[in-house]
Every structure is written in structure tokens, then in C-alpha cells.
Motif scaffolding. Structure first.
Motif, short mmCIF file in Angstrom:
data_model
loop_
_atom_site.label_atom_id
_atom_site.label_comp_id
_atom_site.label_asym_id
_atom_site.label_seq_id
_atom_site.Cartn_x
_atom_site.Cartn_y
_atom_site.Cartn_z
N MET A 1 27.87 60.85 39.50
CA MET A 1 27.24 61.16 38.56
C MET A 1 27.79 60.37 37.19
SD MET A 1 25.75 64.53 36.57
CE MET A 1 24.66 64.95 37.91
N ASN A 2 27.14 59.52 36.40
CA ASN A 2 27.76 58.90 35.31
C ASN A 2 27.20 60.07 33.98
OD1 ASN A 2 28.60 57.19 33.83
ND2 ASN A 2 26.92 55.81 33.69
N ILE A 3 28.45 60.24 33.34
CA ILE A 3 28.18 61.30 32.25
C ILE A 3 28.77 60.46 31.02
CG2 ILE A 3 29.47 63.19 31.27
CD1 ILE A 3 30.34 63.82 34.40
N TYR A 4 27.83 60.91 29.99
CA TYR A 4 28.09 60.35 28.41
C TYR A 4 28.85 61.37 27.77
CZ TYR A 4 26.67 58.53 23.80
OH TYR A 4 26.69 57.98 22.61
N VAL A 5 30.02 60.87 26.98
CA VAL A 5 30.67 61.53 26.12
C VAL A 5 30.75 61.01 25.00
CG1 VAL A 5 33.04 62.77 25.94
CG2 VAL A 5 32.07 62.27 28.03
N SER A 6 30.15 61.78 23.70
CA SER A 6 30.31 61.22 22.36
C SER A 6 31.08 62.15 21.39
CB SER A 6 28.95 60.99 22.07
OG SER A 6 28.13 62.33 21.84
N ASN A 7 31.00 61.74 20.09
CA ASN A 7 31.98 62.25 19.10
C ASN A 7 33.38 62.34 19.43
OD1 ASN A 7 31.79 63.06 16.49
ND2 ASN A 7 31.78 65.25 17.04
N LEU A 8 33.81 61.40 20.10
CA LEU A 8 35.53 61.51 20.55
C LEU A 8 36.22 61.16 19.29
CD1 LEU A 8 34.99 59.76 24.22
CD2 LEU A 8 35.89 62.15 23.51
N SER A 9 37.47 61.56 19.45
CA SER A 9 38.21 61.17 18.28
C SER A 9 38.55 59.54 18.55
CB SER A 9 39.77 61.77 18.27
OG SER A 9 40.66 61.36 17.73
N PHE A 10 38.89 58.83 17.72
CA PHE A 10 39.23 57.50 17.89
C PHE A 10 40.67 57.48 18.61
CE2 PHE A 10 36.19 57.09 14.31
CZ PHE A 10 35.17 56.52 14.79
N ASN A 11 41.26 58.44 18.70
CA ASN A 11 42.67 58.30 19.29
C ASN A 11 42.70 58.44 20.70
OD1 ASN A 11 44.17 58.22 17.06
ND2 ASN A 11 43.87 60.34 16.47
N VAL A 12 41.50 59.01 21.34
CA VAL A 12 41.21 59.48 22.72
C VAL A 12 41.22 58.04 23.46
CG1 VAL A 12 39.59 60.33 24.58
CG2 VAL A 12 40.18 61.67 22.37
N GLN A 13 42.11 57.70 24.54
CA GLN A 13 42.18 56.82 25.38
C GLN A 13 41.54 56.89 26.71
OE1 GLN A 13 43.84 53.85 24.22
NE2 GLN A 13 43.49 54.99 22.30
N ASP A 14 41.35 55.98 27.68
CA ASP A 14 40.84 55.99 28.81
C ASP A 14 41.16 57.15 29.86
OD1 ASP A 14 39.06 53.88 28.21
OD2 ASP A 14 40.22 52.25 29.40
N GLU A 15 42.59 57.15 29.42
CA GLU A 15 43.48 58.14 30.61
C GLU A 15 43.19 59.57 30.08
OE1 GLU A 15 45.00 59.49 33.82
OE2 GLU A 15 44.66 57.32 33.61
N ASP A 16 43.39 59.93 28.61
CA ASP A 16 42.73 61.26 28.17
C ASP A 16 41.59 61.50 28.61
OD1 ASP A 16 45.21 60.96 26.55
OD2 ASP A 16 44.23 59.64 25.01
N LEU A 17 40.49 60.83 28.50
CA LEU A 17 39.35 61.20 29.05
C LEU A 17 39.32 61.48 30.56
CD1 LEU A 17 36.25 61.29 27.96
CD2 LEU A 17 35.97 58.90 28.58
N ARG A 18 39.88 60.59 31.47
CA ARG A 18 39.78 60.90 32.78
C ARG A 18 40.71 62.43 32.97
NH1 ARG A 18 40.27 58.69 37.44
NH2 ARG A 18 39.92 56.71 36.67
N GLU A 19 41.76 62.79 32.26
CA GLU A 19 42.40 64.02 32.47
C GLU A 19 41.27 65.14 32.05
OE1 GLU A 19 46.09 63.96 30.23
OE2 GLU A 19 46.83 62.28 31.22
N TYR A 20 40.65 65.04 30.99
CA TYR A 20 39.58 66.05 30.57
C TYR A 20 38.71 66.55 31.72
CZ TYR A 20 41.07 64.75 25.89
OH TYR A 20 41.40 64.35 24.61
N PHE A 21 38.29 65.54 32.31
CA PHE A 21 37.45 65.78 33.50
C PHE A 21 37.76 66.15 35.03
CE2 PHE A 21 34.90 64.15 30.26
CZ PHE A 21 33.52 64.58 30.31
N GLU A 22 39.29 65.55 35.10
CA GLU A 22 39.87 65.89 36.34
C GLU A 22 40.05 67.22 36.87
OE1 GLU A 22 42.22 61.75 37.68
OE2 GLU A 22 43.31 63.32 36.35
#
Length: 101
Positions: A1-22
Motif C-alpha cells: 500500500m502506498n501511503i502519503y505523509v504530509s506536514n512533515l518537519s523539513f528536518n525529516v529525512q528518508d531514513e527517519d520516515l522509514r523508521e516511523y513506519f517500520e
């Protein structure tokens, strides 16, 4: 499933995003969308999870969560709409009928 995530801090990187969902299951990909000129985050991204049940649980639990001081929005990503391509041959031409040329 493809998930859209918005209103993220400009400091969040790809790896941070991955960790939130893992925490909810396997993540196939996590990508922060960046501005093509400045390479700075545009404040949103996409996460791909192969297990729909895990993805739905992540959406339910992360939507409205506070991440890096911001309340994020997490939803199922909608398919990208086809937009007409810009055609430079369709430029407006301006003429002055009073011109002598």
C-alpha cells in the motif's frame, strides 16, 4: 500500500520516515519529496508497505501524531492524476493590427 505523509518537519529525512513506519511492519520504500532546485524537503513524502493490514494500522495510529514538533497527516496515497504536458509551441502570439511591418 502506498501511503502519503504530509506536514512533515523539513528536518525529516528518508531514513527517519522509514523508521516511523517500520514499527508497524515491513517498509518497501520511504521517500521525502524535495524541491528540484534547492533539494530542500517540501514537507511531505510517501511510504510503501507491502502488507495492507500493517499499512492500515500505521495510518490509523500515525495520523495526527506529533513528529519533530509537527502534527502529521497520514492517508492512503491517491494515484497521481495525469496532467497535460506543457507544450511550448502553444505560446500566445501578440500582434498589433495597426503595425506597418
Amino acid at each position: 500500500m502506498n501511503i502519503y505523509v504530509s506536514n512533515l518537519s523539513f528536518n525529516v529525512q528518508d531514513e527517519d520516515l522509514r523508521e516511523y513506519f517500520e514499527e508497524y511492519g515491513e517498509v518497501s520504500s520511504a521517500k521525502i519529496i524535495t524541491d528540484k532546485f534547492t533539494n530542500r524537503s517540501r514537507g511531505f513524502g510517501f511510504v510503501e508497505m507491502p502488507d495492507d493490514a500493517a499499512a492500515e494500522k500505521a495510518i490509523a495510529e500515525l495520523h495526527g501524531a506529533s513528529v519533530d514538533g509537527r502534527t502529521i497527516s497520514v492517508t492512503v496515497a491517491k494515484p497521481r492524476e495525469e496532467r497535460p504536458r506543457s507544450n511550448n509551441n502553444n505560446r500566445r502570439s501578440f500582434s498589433n493590427s495597426n503595425s506597418r511591418w
